[in-house]
Motif scaffolding. Structure first.
Motif, PDB file in Angstrom:
ATOM      1  N   VAL A  42    -109.048   2.571 -35.332  1.00 59.52           N
ATOM      2  CA  VAL A  42    -108.065   1.503 -34.932  1.00 59.52           C
ATOM      3  C   VAL A  42    -107.511   0.451 -33.531  1.00 59.52           C
ATOM      4  O   VAL A  42    -107.507  -0.563 -34.429  1.00 59.52           O
ATOM      5  CB  VAL A  42    -107.498   2.922 -33.867  1.00 59.52           C
ATOM      6  N   LEU A  43    -108.809  -0.125 -33.746  1.00 60.70           N
ATOM      7  CA  LEU A  43    -109.309  -1.219 -32.494  1.00 60.70           C
ATOM      8  C   LEU A  43    -109.521  -2.069 -33.505  1.00 60.70           C
ATOM      9  O   LEU A  43    -108.927  -3.364 -33.570  1.00 60.70           O
ATOM     10  CB  LEU A  43    -110.891  -0.813 -31.775  1.00 60.70           C
ATOM     11  N   PHE A  44    -110.562  -1.689 -34.715  1.00 61.56           N
ATOM     12  CA  PHE A  44    -110.438  -3.178 -35.479  1.00 61.56           C
ATOM     13  C   PHE A  44    -109.206  -3.332 -36.332  1.00 61.56           C
ATOM     14  O   PHE A  44    -108.875  -4.364 -36.425  1.00 61.56           O
ATOM     15  CB  PHE A  44    -111.998  -1.810 -36.129  1.00 61.56           C
ATOM     16  N   ALA A  45    -108.604  -2.136 -36.883  1.00 57.96           N
ATOM     17  CA  ALA A  45    -107.266  -2.910 -37.358  1.00 57.96           C
ATOM     18  C   ALA A  45    -106.063  -3.396 -37.173  1.00 57.96           C
ATOM     19  O   ALA A  45    -106.056  -4.598 -37.579  1.00 57.96           O
ATOM     20  CB  ALA A  45    -106.843  -1.583 -38.362  1.00 57.96           C
ATOM     21  N   THR A  46    -106.051  -2.624 -35.543  1.00 55.72           N
ATOM     22  CA  THR A  46    -104.989  -3.857 -34.988  1.00 55.72           C
ATOM     23  C   THR A  46    -105.621  -5.041 -34.242  1.00 55.72           C
ATOM     24  O   THR A  46    -104.582  -6.278 -34.751  1.00 55.72           O
ATOM     25  CB  THR A  46    -104.771  -3.096 -33.758  1.00 55.72           C
ATOM     26  N   LEU A  47    -106.923  -5.174 -33.411  1.00 57.68           N
ATOM     27  CA  LEU A  47    -107.470  -6.690 -33.728  1.00 57.68           C
ATOM     28  C   LEU A  47    -107.605  -7.471 -35.180  1.00 57.68           C
ATOM     29  O   LEU A  47    -106.687  -8.968 -34.805  1.00 57.68           O
ATOM     30  CB  LEU A  47    -108.697  -6.303 -33.155  1.00 57.68           C
ATOM     31  N   LEU A 133    -100.564  -5.432 -31.060  1.00 56.12           N
ATOM     32  CA  LEU A 133    -101.034  -5.601 -29.610  1.00 56.12           C
ATOM     33  C   LEU A 133    -100.693  -4.225 -28.605  1.00 56.12           C
ATOM     34  O   LEU A 133    -101.986  -3.353 -27.893  1.00 56.12           O
ATOM     35  CB  LEU A 133    -100.863  -6.315 -29.140  1.00 56.12           C
ATOM     36  N   PRO A 134     -99.805  -3.223 -28.322  1.00 55.50           N
ATOM     37  CA  PRO A 134     -99.544  -2.665 -27.150  1.00 55.50           C
ATOM     38  C   PRO A 134    -100.891  -1.471 -27.789  1.00 55.50           C
ATOM     39  O   PRO A 134    -100.982  -0.270 -27.211  1.00 55.50           O
ATOM     40  CB  PRO A 134     -98.645  -2.451 -27.176  1.00 55.50           C
ATOM     41  N   ILE A 135    -101.069  -1.111 -29.251  1.00 57.14           N
ATOM     42  CA  ILE A 135    -102.135   0.097 -29.710  1.00 57.14           C
ATOM     43  C   ILE A 135    -103.724  -0.209 -29.417  1.00 57.14           C
ATOM     44  O   ILE A 135    -104.093   0.765 -29.009  1.00 57.14           O
ATOM     45  CB  ILE A 135    -101.481   0.369 -30.940  1.00 57.14           C
ATOM     46  N   PHE A 136    -103.618  -1.758 -29.474  1.00 58.03           N
ATOM     47  CA  PHE A 136    -105.161  -1.757 -29.509  1.00 58.03           C
ATOM     48  C   PHE A 136    -105.210  -1.771 -28.207  1.00 58.03           C
ATOM     49  O   PHE A 136    -105.881  -1.135 -27.962  1.00 58.03           O
ATOM     50  CB  PHE A 136    -104.732  -3.411 -29.995  1.00 58.03           C
ATOM     51  N   ARG A 141    -108.234   0.843 -24.111  1.00 53.74           N
ATOM     52  CA  ARG A 141    -108.012   1.965 -22.430  1.00 53.74           C
ATOM     53  C   ARG A 141    -109.188   3.906 -22.830  1.00 53.74           C
ATOM     54  O   ARG A 141    -109.461   3.938 -22.269  1.00 53.74           O
ATOM     55  CB  ARG A 141    -107.002   1.901 -21.379  1.00 53.74           C
ATOM     56  N   LEU A 142    -108.525   4.034 -24.429  1.00 56.53           N
ATOM     57  CA  LEU A 142    -108.893   5.311 -24.831  1.00 56.53           C
ATOM     58  C   LEU A 142    -110.419   5.393 -25.278  1.00 56.53           C
ATOM     59  O   LEU A 142    -111.041   5.818 -24.266  1.00 56.53           O
ATOM     60  CB  LEU A 142    -108.491   5.649 -25.552  1.00 56.53           C
TER      61      LEU A 142
END
Length: 149
Positions: A42-47, A133-136, A141-142
């Motif tokens: 998820v971090l990679f996709a949103t970034l 960006l908020p999802i990232f 943080r998670l």
């Protein structure tokens, strides 16, 4: 051509199958590993979406500052106007000054259209930054909480 479209899909499936097999073999930390993997995916996709939106905004801003040139020359415009006249009909001929004024107006309208398209593209590209960006930030943080525990 079809192979190039299907290849990433199969690579993704193989990667997921490998992860599931590794998780099943390592029963103690399998669920934790899948959570880590999901978080990083998820971090990679949103970034990537945020970076793509930033690049798109930069390109649209360049089009806004310096719109692409209009490529029809005055002589081409003049020949096109003369070709529109139908023989046998009594149409008034445009003077050279009127033709030049129409050509200048055409260039001005085209430049304004390009600028409007650039502003529209900037607004669309902001969506690729504002939405993921908020999802990232949340998943980052998670991730930090998972690492701390």
């Amino acid at each position: 051509m079809v192979v190039l479209v299907i290849l990433p899909f199969f690579i993704g499936l193989l990667l997921i199958a490998f992860i599931i097999i590794a998780a099943v073999k390592n029963k103690e930390g399998g669920e934790k590993m899948i959570r880590h993997l999901y978080t990083y995916l998820v971090l990679f996709a949103t970034l990537m979406m945020v970076i793509g939106g930033g690049i798109s905004i930069f390109m649209a801003t360049a089009d806004l500052v310096s719109p692409p040139a209009y490529y029809q020359s005055y002589s081409d415009f003049k020949m096109m106007k003369q070709a529109e006249k139908v023989p046998g009909e009594n149409q008034e001929s445009l003077s050279e000054d009127e033709l030049k004024t129409q050509y200048d107006q055409l260039i001005e309208d085209e430049e304004q259209r390009q600028k409007n398209n650039a502003v529209n593209q900037i607004i669309k590209s902001l969506g690729f930054i504002v939405i993921p960006l908020p999802i990232f930030i949340y998943f980052n943080r998670l991730r930090k909480k998972i690492i701390e525990t």
